[in-house]
Design a protein around this motif. Sequence first.
Motif, PDB file in Angstrom:
ATOM      1  N   HIS A 141       0.711  -1.220  -0.001  1.00 24.34           N
ATOM      2  CA  HIS A 141       0.205   0.046   0.186  1.00 24.34           C
ATOM      3  C   HIS A 141       0.836   1.416   0.172  1.00 24.34           C
ATOM      4  N   GLU A 142       1.936   1.083   0.042  1.00 22.84           N
ATOM      5  CA  GLU A 142       3.074   2.440   0.069  1.00 22.84           C
ATOM      6  C   GLU A 142       3.202   2.624  -1.193  1.00 22.84           C
ATOM      7  N   THR A 143       3.750   3.965  -1.507  1.00 24.11           N
ATOM      8  CA  THR A 143       3.975   4.354  -2.701  1.00 24.11           C
ATOM      9  C   THR A 143       5.252   3.974  -3.231  1.00 24.11           C
ATOM     10  N   VAL A 144       5.347   3.557  -4.550  1.00 21.56           N
ATOM     11  CA  VAL A 144       6.484   2.905  -5.022  1.00 21.56           C
ATOM     12  C   VAL A 144       6.610   3.476  -6.284  1.00 21.56           C
ATOM     13  N   TYR A 145       8.049   3.710  -6.783  1.00 23.14           N
ATOM     14  CA  TYR A 145       8.336   4.504  -8.019  1.00 23.14           C
ATOM     15  C   TYR A 145       9.347   3.471  -8.739  1.00 23.14           C
ATOM     16  N   PRO A 146       9.277   3.267 -10.077  1.00 20.29           N
ATOM     17  CA  PRO A 146       7.989   3.823 -10.867  1.00 20.29           C
ATOM     18  C   PRO A 146       6.647   3.080 -10.414  1.00 20.29           C
ATOM     19  N   THR A 147       5.643   3.775 -10.670  1.00 16.70           N
ATOM     20  CA  THR A 147       4.205   3.464 -10.050  1.00 16.70           C
ATOM     21  C   THR A 147       3.800   2.000 -10.542  1.00 16.70           C
ATOM     22  N   ARG A 148       4.122   1.421 -11.599  1.00 21.96           N
ATOM     23  CA  ARG A 148       4.146   0.187 -12.103  1.00 21.96           C
ATOM     24  C   ARG A 148       5.018  -0.944 -11.997  1.00 21.96           C
ATOM     25  N   LEU A 149       5.926  -0.602 -10.855  1.00 27.52           N
ATOM     26  CA  LEU A 149       7.165  -1.479 -10.491  1.00 27.52           C
ATOM     27  C   LEU A 149       6.411  -2.933 -10.351  1.00 27.52           C
ATOM     28  N   ALA A 150       5.538  -3.059  -9.547  1.00 26.97           N
ATOM     29  CA  ALA A 150       5.061  -4.572  -9.328  1.00 26.97           C
ATOM     30  C   ALA A 150       4.811  -5.210 -10.706  1.00 26.97           C
ATOM     31  N   GLU A 151       3.998  -4.781 -11.420  1.00 32.04           N
ATOM     32  CA  GLU A 151       3.685  -5.306 -12.959  1.00 32.04           C
ATOM     33  C   GLU A 151       5.035  -5.435 -13.506  1.00 32.04           C
ATOM     34  N   LEU A 152       5.650  -4.511 -13.793  1.00 33.47           N
ATOM     35  CA  LEU A 152       7.068  -4.668 -14.395  1.00 33.47           C
ATOM     36  C   LEU A 152       7.830  -5.759 -14.163  1.00 33.47           C
ATOM     37  N   LEU A 153       8.084  -6.107 -12.580  1.00 32.29           N
ATOM     38  CA  LEU A 153       8.854  -6.908 -12.201  1.00 32.29           C
ATOM     39  C   LEU A 153       8.027  -8.312 -12.293  1.00 32.29           C
ATOM     40  N   ARG A 154       6.831  -8.332 -12.452  1.00 31.43           N
ATOM     41  CA  ARG A 154       6.130  -9.764 -12.640  1.00 31.43           C
ATOM     42  C   ARG A 154       6.533 -10.095 -14.081  1.00 31.43           C
ATOM     43  N   THR A 155       6.285  -9.237 -14.939  1.00 31.43           N
ATOM     44  CA  THR A 155       6.559  -9.609 -16.473  1.00 31.43           C
ATOM     45  C   THR A 155       8.031  -9.805 -16.672  1.00 31.43           C
ATOM     46  N   LEU A 156       9.051  -8.933 -15.997  1.00 33.98           N
ATOM     47  CA  LEU A 156      10.321  -9.579 -15.979  1.00 33.98           C
ATOM     48  C   LEU A 156      10.648 -10.869 -15.412  1.00 33.98           C
ATOM     49  N   LEU A 157      10.021 -11.286 -14.325  1.00 37.90           N
ATOM     50  CA  LEU A 157      10.478 -12.739 -13.890  1.00 37.90           C
ATOM     51  C   LEU A 157       9.801 -13.398 -14.589  1.00 37.90           C
ATOM     52  N   ASP A 158       8.513 -13.461 -15.378  1.00 36.19           N
ATOM     53  CA  ASP A 158       7.815 -14.541 -16.063  1.00 36.19           C
ATOM     54  C   ASP A 158       8.525 -14.529 -17.540  1.00 36.19           C
TER      55      ASP A 158
END
Length: 173
Positions: A141-158
């Motif tokens: 729930h914290e602010t993370v930059y870049p804002t799409r980092l979770a989605e970008l990381l998931r794509t990178l790992l997959d």
Amino acid sequence: MAAEPTAGRDTYEGGLRKVARVVLLDPDDRILLLHGHEPDDPADDWWFTPGGGVEGDETREQAARRELLEETGITDVELGPVLWRRRCSFPFAGRRWDQDEWYYLARTTQTATEAAGLTELERRSVAGARWWTCRELTRAHETVYPTRLAELLRTLLDEGPPAGPVTLDTEIV
């Protein structure tokens, strides 16, 4: 003539700042993020990848390695390709920062961190570091930059690194 050393000083004076950031993954695919905040308001906080501005005539790759050392103490790094590029603009420490950021993939087995090379401004605004799993980042729930980092990381790992750098949406805060 060599550039004057700038370690420990903040040299950004405005304009478009060239920045190298590092998406640092450990053997368990956790990503290292730094916890930052406004120097005079620790409640105004966010998480971000290690990295910072290019200094003198160094390359972005050299800046990525230097920043990683200064901000985390981690030197045992396999630096990979540029994953993403992003333009962003945000207020911080009483001024506006306009940045052209390149995000490098890096892997390490070294997970202990020590921020021994921070600038004076960073010492006032960086509260620590934490390794995050993709799942934790997705649920944060914290602010993370870049804002799409979770989605970008998931794509990178997959899917692995993209064939070439992906241009992310400009973020203006």
